[in-house]
Design a protein around this motif. Structure first.
Motif, mmCIF file in Angstrom:
data_model
loop_
_atom_site.group_PDB
_atom_site.id
_atom_site.type_symbol
_atom_site.label_atom_id
_atom_site.label_comp_id
_atom_site.label_asym_id
_atom_site.label_seq_id
_atom_site.Cartn_x
_atom_site.Cartn_y
_atom_site.Cartn_z
ATOM 1 N N SER A 198 10.741 2.417 11.225
ATOM 2 C CA SER A 198 10.047 3.136 12.282
ATOM 3 C C SER A 198 10.934 3.186 13.510
ATOM 4 O O SER A 198 11.627 2.210 13.828
ATOM 5 N N CYS A 230 8.590 8.371 9.958
ATOM 6 C CA CYS A 230 7.818 7.338 10.659
ATOM 7 C C CYS A 230 6.692 7.919 11.511
ATOM 8 O O CYS A 230 5.692 7.248 11.768
ATOM 9 N N GLU A 271 -2.732 -2.321 10.168
ATOM 10 C CA GLU A 271 -1.516 -1.593 10.536
ATOM 11 C C GLU A 271 -0.428 -1.744 9.476
ATOM 12 O O GLU A 271 -0.311 -2.795 8.831
ATOM 13 N N GLU A 272 0.375 -0.697 9.333
ATOM 14 C CA GLU A 272 1.561 -0.812 8.499
ATOM 15 C C GLU A 272 2.633 -1.561 9.280
ATOM 16 O O GLU A 272 2.804 -1.349 10.487
ATOM 17 N N TRP A 311 5.867 3.334 -1.048
ATOM 18 C CA TRP A 311 5.184 2.068 -0.807
ATOM 19 C C TRP A 311 5.516 1.513 0.573
ATOM 20 O O TRP A 311 6.608 1.747 1.105
ATOM 21 N N GLY A 312 4.592 0.759 1.128
ATOM 22 C CA GLY A 312 4.797 0.099 2.401
ATOM 23 C C GLY A 312 4.048 -1.225 2.416
ATOM 24 O O GLY A 312 3.414 -1.614 1.434
ATOM 25 N N CYS A 350 0.847 -1.188 0.000
ATOM 26 C CA CYS A 350 0.000 0.000 0.000
ATOM 27 C C CYS A 350 0.884 1.240 0.000
ATOM 28 O O CYS A 350 2.045 1.196 0.392
ATOM 29 N N ASN A 362 8.964 -0.320 5.625
ATOM 30 C CA ASN A 362 9.531 0.974 5.995
ATOM 31 C C ASN A 362 10.131 0.942 7.402
ATOM 32 O O ASN A 362 9.841 0.056 8.203
ATOM 33 N N CYS A 402 1.224 -3.492 4.606
ATOM 34 C CA CYS A 402 0.209 -3.527 5.662
ATOM 35 C C CYS A 402 -0.265 -4.967 5.853
ATOM 36 O O CYS A 402 -0.195 -5.779 4.935
ATOM 37 N N CYS A 460 6.490 -2.248 10.123
ATOM 38 C CA CYS A 460 7.751 -1.506 10.076
ATOM 39 C C CYS A 460 8.747 -2.137 11.038
ATOM 40 O O CYS A 460 8.364 -2.778 12.021
ATOM 41 N N ARG A 473 2.039 4.830 1.369
ATOM 42 C CA ARG A 473 2.050 5.492 2.663
ATOM 43 C C ARG A 473 2.471 6.946 2.489
ATOM 44 O O ARG A 473 3.478 7.223 1.819
#
Length: 284
Positions: free
Chosen positions: A204, A268, A235-236, A130-131, A123, A202, A133, A238, A125
């Protein structure tokens, strides 16, 4: 030797993994804008790699039955690794049973070799591109995915890093394992051209995943990512690129004051955000 994968147009929005994983990873958003790369669910040998991660270099156990016991299994020198598929400790070495072991594929000490176990999705972000989830809840301590790509030698990793546009994404990760006697094992993995879903995770400063080196059949470790806490659907996912989770020795070094231009701002959004992404000084 840089290798390029198929164009993004060859991928399908239903599955960025092209059917190579146990579960499909769909794409939410303009999937045709994904960076071109070749998908691999496992580590592969890249330029300068001292060992081919596909070669068997660790002897298997002689256990009979499908449930290895720490006191008897040679693959469990540090004690049981998993209880009900949950990692016992993130602070000690993990070695799993593998293809050369007598215990069989149903042995619970093979958790990271089961592939993806949760429905994930790529997805977009805000501010981060891109990230990844999760589409379902993930309990604390469960294996989520591997960070797979090309295993590189140090000089090749440094060369690739220096040749990159400073504004481009840097996917190369450097992991250091400190052994007794001061010895340090280094592993460099680059999923830029050949990689897996882990390349989209990603950073965080308050992560919900942590990375652990896990050995199976090879001394080259899998870079396995586990849930650091209970994670809710939506939730993403990380992790901390610096490797500081559990107060472990950082995988990446801090800022070299003479190289401030090499730092990238961290997006983040964590309350305790350091302000910048981790910096690996040995590759500059």
């Amino acid at each position: 030797m840089a290798q390029t994968g198929p164009s993004a147009a060859a991928m399908a929005p239903e599955d960025v993994c092209c059917g190579t994983e146990r579960l499909a990873v769909p794409v939410s958003g303009p999937w045709e804008n994904l960076p071109a790369f070749q998908y691999t669910p496992e580590l592969i040998a890249g330029p300068g790699a001292e060992q081919d991660p596909s070669e068997v270099t660790i002897q298997g156990c002689d256990c009979r039955g499908s449930n290895c016991v720490a006191e008897l299994c040679s693959c469990l020198p540090h004690g049981t690794n998993y209880v009900r598929r949950t990692i016992v400790s993130g602070q000690r070495p993990v070695r799993e049973c593998h293809i050369m072991c007598s215990c069989g594929e149903s042995c619970p000490n093979r958790e990271t070799q089961q592939g993806l176990q949760y429905q994930l999705q790529l997805c977009q972000r805000p501010g981060k591109g891109w990230g990844v989830c999760t589409l379902e809840d993930i309990p604390s301590g469960r294996f989520v995915c591997e960070y797979a790509g090309e295993v590189l030698g140090h000089e090749q990793a440094r060369s690739r890093t220096l040749s990159q546009n400073p504004c481009a994404n840097n996917y190369i990760i450097a992991v250091r394992e400190h052994l007794h006697g001061g010895q340090i094992l280094q592993t460099f993995v680059d999923p830029t051209h050949i990689g897996n879903v882990g390349r989209f995770l990603n950073h965080s400063c308050d992560p919900n995943l942590f990375m652990m080196p896990v050995r199976t059949h090879s001394m080259v470790p899998k870079l396995a990512l586990f849930a650091a806490r209970d994670i809710q659907a939506g939730e993403e996912l990380c992790y901390d690129y610096s490797g500081k989770f559990f107060n472990q020795t950082p995988a990446c070094e801090t800022l070299d004051p003479e190289e401030p231009s090499s730092r990238k701002k961290c997006q983040c959004g964590a309350r305790a955000c350091s302000g910048f992404l981790p910096y690996e000084s040995s590759l500059f």
